[in-house]
Scaffold this active site. Structure first.
Site, PDB file in Angstrom:
ATOM      1  N   SER A 189      48.970  40.822  34.983  1.00  6.33           N
ATOM      2  CA  SER A 189      47.492  40.973  34.704  1.00  6.33           C
ATOM      3  C   SER A 189      47.232  42.259  33.880  1.00  6.33           C
ATOM      4  O   SER A 189      47.902  42.361  32.554  1.00  6.33           O
ATOM      5  CB  SER A 189      46.999  41.455  36.384  1.00  6.33           C
ATOM      6  OG  SER A 189      45.619  41.203  36.135  1.00  6.33           O
TER       7      SER A 189
ATOM      8  N   ARG B  90      34.472  44.001  44.664  1.00  3.37           N
ATOM      9  CA  ARG B  90      35.633  43.763  44.978  1.00  3.37           C
ATOM     10  C   ARG B  90      35.989  42.224  45.525  1.00  3.37           C
ATOM     11  O   ARG B  90      36.862  41.214  45.012  1.00  3.37           O
ATOM     12  CB  ARG B  90      36.084  44.553  45.961  1.00  3.37           C
ATOM     13  CG  ARG B  90      37.595  44.101  46.804  1.00  3.37           C
ATOM     14  CD  ARG B  90      38.525  44.332  45.740  1.00  3.37           C
ATOM     15  NE  ARG B  90      39.862  44.334  46.099  1.00  3.37           N
ATOM     16  CZ  ARG B  90      41.279  44.243  45.449  1.00  3.37           C
ATOM     17  NH1 ARG B  90      41.298  44.316  44.379  1.00  3.37           N
ATOM     18  NH2 ARG B  90      42.297  44.198  46.341  1.00  3.37           N
TER      19      ARG B  90
ATOM     20  N   ASP C 182      46.878  29.944  38.300  1.00  2.00           N
ATOM     21  CA  ASP C 182      46.057  31.138  37.910  1.00  2.00           C
ATOM     22  C   ASP C 182      44.779  30.651  36.953  1.00  2.00           C
ATOM     23  O   ASP C 182      45.122  30.321  35.639  1.00  2.00           O
ATOM     24  CB  ASP C 182      46.923  31.865  37.170  1.00  2.00           C
ATOM     25  CG  ASP C 182      46.254  33.296  36.751  1.00  2.00           C
ATOM     26  OD1 ASP C 182      45.184  33.515  36.942  1.00  2.00           O
ATOM     27  OD2 ASP C 182      46.995  34.282  36.174  1.00  2.00           O
TER      28      ASP C 182
ATOM     29  N   HIS D 244      46.194  33.910  40.694  1.00  2.00           N
ATOM     30  CA  HIS D 244      46.430  34.969  39.805  1.00  2.00           C
ATOM     31  C   HIS D 244      47.242  35.966  40.820  1.00  2.00           C
ATOM     32  O   HIS D 244      48.228  36.605  40.093  1.00  2.00           O
ATOM     33  CB  HIS D 244      45.213  35.556  39.239  1.00  2.00           C
ATOM     34  CG  HIS D 244      45.355  36.838  38.494  1.00  2.00           C
ATOM     35  ND1 HIS D 244      45.897  36.744  37.385  1.00  2.00           N
ATOM     36  CD2 HIS D 244      45.067  38.083  38.742  1.00  2.00           C
ATOM     37  CE1 HIS D 244      46.080  37.815  36.799  1.00  2.00           C
ATOM     38  NE2 HIS D 244      45.647  38.845  37.706  1.00  2.00           N
ATOM     39  N   ASP D 245      46.980  35.793  41.931  1.00  2.00           N
ATOM     40  CA  ASP D 245      47.699  37.001  42.785  1.00  2.00           C
ATOM     41  C   ASP D 245      49.130  36.569  42.833  1.00  2.00           C
ATOM     42  O   ASP D 245      49.996  37.648  43.528  1.00  2.00           O
ATOM     43  CB  ASP D 245      47.176  36.926  44.199  1.00  2.00           C
ATOM     44  CG  ASP D 245      46.218  38.212  44.327  1.00  2.00           C
ATOM     45  OD1 ASP D 245      46.076  39.058  43.380  1.00  2.00           O
ATOM     46  OD2 ASP D 245      45.664  38.334  45.243  1.00  2.00           O
TER      47      ASP D 245
END
Lengths: 377, 377
Positions: free
Chosen positions: B150, B229, B325, B358-359
């Protein structure tokens, strides 16, 4: 929201009895604000009910009374247009829970004070129940068709499933039979933004009007509502559409400012969208309507089976999805099509190519116009 | 953020001169907090620089001093692990602008008051400039490798492009060479949520500590930061992953409550993620680091050409993307691979299949472990 003083261009229906709700509660009093175009024929069988989306309203093809902008589906509804008002009587009612004339949290409860968070939590089926009450009042036993995009499509599906003899044709655009975890997540984000705004005051902000810079009245959690709108707006557009429209282009400047102003066009656009929204929408309505959408799961309402929901439907269906819509992707429409196939209902299903993401149903997609015109023949 | 009183488990480097920045300004004073694992060999050529992501920190493989949780890449870094600390000297520095020990907006400027919004706007290249200063101080002329996921991948790319002889191997995971309009849009949404929170006070919230329910100190725009967040968190997960993890399952209840509590598990999860984040992160740092990411466009920095950025690079590269992602999709890694191909650099590029969005770069993806281990040989 700055209160809209009147809805002079809408007609209103005040129900003479409370509206029963899925929660077991009732809504009372109940006002339904609606707009119509074209003429209801003597047989009362040429009506098309248009169902609006989350932040939409009954002003389908006539100027919005507050913003002065053309109706949200002006390109689709009118004489000679795909939904042809020279043939059809086109009806659109503001959903309950909203803020454009139909009963919502900003309206007065029986005690003369705004409902605010005393307004009952509603569902998509409750919205449809109100639409059916309107059809009853207008003496429309059976619609020629019901049509809607996004949340409007949910209502069309709910009407088809729960009032099987009330519509001959059901047209569902860019919609879904249930809200996914990601859909719920984005809505929850918006609700938290609103409820975190100290101006929200647990929903009791209607009496605390303040005069804004431009002389209008502002009240409530405008900042939170703007953030909620920004989040939603991102989901309405495709990555491709955002890139084509904005890319990394800067806003009225030649170089990055190394600050926190809106350097990029996309930032400036989102800020504008967020702020403009607060002028026309009530934050509590946003809470209630997003909740209704999150609760929507047509299969769950029918014993866990979408096939059950449509069993023995006499209607014919048309489903349209868009290839760049990541909010309600084509797979969701396909699921509905499969259920309709399983019960032997006539169904057309097409995925259209358009660069605009979810918002494609509102924009210039000629193939959509052709689909709508053809299906409503 | 509750102030972290010390970073006892990190080492710190105080630069002896100001750090020049892309904006033309300088940062002063400059502290770099870092953590290392393994032993630097006599030739000083076995160092691997790990670059952390937006809300990451230097605690790669040792417990977070505040939350007590294992290091964020504990599964990847350690003796015998893919980044093998029995062979390599693994180094990770908190990026400037952050809040875990390196100079950031919460730290004191020369006048003894917190920088707050007087902190200069920084770029990814500025972060790398600080990392290079650290390498210089440690006498590490050339890294065996630089690796990051990232925003960490952006730093790895920036280091490779701007300090061509400083790294032999460059491993970039789930990253991009530039922030897209959609990426910028999500970050702007988060910034607006923070700046709309009255607790933000134009960034000057550090002195207005209040004691929270649990006895800790809370200050600043916690509500806005939590919303930011939540928005970011949605982008880190895939639609598929959210559906598998939560679906439409209810949270500790058998039926919908027809209210605004967190009925759905996904709502409860997001609220928790938002709140927990405010305990460990500074809102102003979030503003500055997201701005740096939005400004990132490696091609733009090099005459508008990604090929120019990598011209005559002596390094070998490995690019990894994940099929779910949607924040930095595979097409972004492919763009980088094409540029590297064009300059004849050795490059491995693979899209891995993983359900976590993405994680994925932080989670259990055995194929990633194998890629990392193999590439760093």
């Amino acid at each position: 929201m700055a209160r809209v003083p009147q809805h002079s261009s809408s007609e209103v229906l005040d129900l003479d009895q409370p509206l029963p709700l899925d929660s077991g509660r009732v809504l009372w009093p109940v006002r339904i604000a609606y707009q119509s175009y074209g003429t209801l024929n003597a047989a009362r069988n040429n009506a098309i009910l248009v169902c609006h989306a989350l932040t939409g309203d009954q002003h389908v093809a006539s100027p919005h009374p507050r913003t002065g902008k053309p109706g949200w589906w002006d390109r689709m509804v009118g004489p000679g247009k795909p939904i042809d008002t020279s043939r059809f009587f086109v009806l659109c009612a503001n959903v309950i829970g909203s803020c454009m004339g139909s009963s919502g949290p900003a309206d007065l409860a029986e005690d003369g004070q705004p409902f605010a968070m005393r307004f009952p939590v509603i569902t998509i089926r409750d919205m449809v129940r109100a639409q059916i009450a309107l059809l009853d009042a207008l003496g429309i036993e059976r619609l020629h068709g019901v049509i809607g995009g996004s949340m409007g499509g949910m209502q069309a599906l709910s009407l088809a499933a729960n009032y099987k003899n009330r519509a001959g044709a059901v047209l569902v655009i860019a919609s879904t039979s249930r809200h996914s975890a990601q859909n719920i997540a984005f809505h929850e984000l918006g609700r938290q933004a609103i409820m975190a705004d100290p101006g929200w005051q647990a929903g009791d902000y209607y009496s605390s009007a303040v005069t804004s810079e431009n002389g209008g009245t502002r009240k409530g959690p405008d900042a939170g509502l703007a953030v909620a709108r920004m989040a939603a707006h991102i989901t309405y557009l495709s990555e491709q559409g955002l890139t084509e429209k904005f890319g990394r282009r800067l806003q009225d400047r030649d170089a990055k400012t190394f600050g926190f102003d809106a350097d990029f066009q996309v930032e400036s656009y989102l800020r504008y969208q967020g702020l403009a929204f607060t002028d026309r929408f009530d934050a509590n309505s946003y809470l209630y309507i997003t909740r209704a959408m999150d609760y929507f799961d047509l299969a769950e309402e029918h014993g866990g089976s979408l096939t059950h929901a449509f069993a023995s439907t006499p209607a014919r269906f048309c489903l349209v999805s868009f290839d760049t819509d990541w909010l309600y992707p084509t797979s969701e429409s396909r699921r509905i099509a499969h259920a309709l196939n399983a019960v032997g209902a006539p169904v057309s299903f097409v995925e259209l190519s358009a660069p605009f993401g979810h918002d494609s149903f509102l924009l210039d997609v000629p193939a959509l116009d052709r689909m709508v015109r053809g299906f409503l023949q």
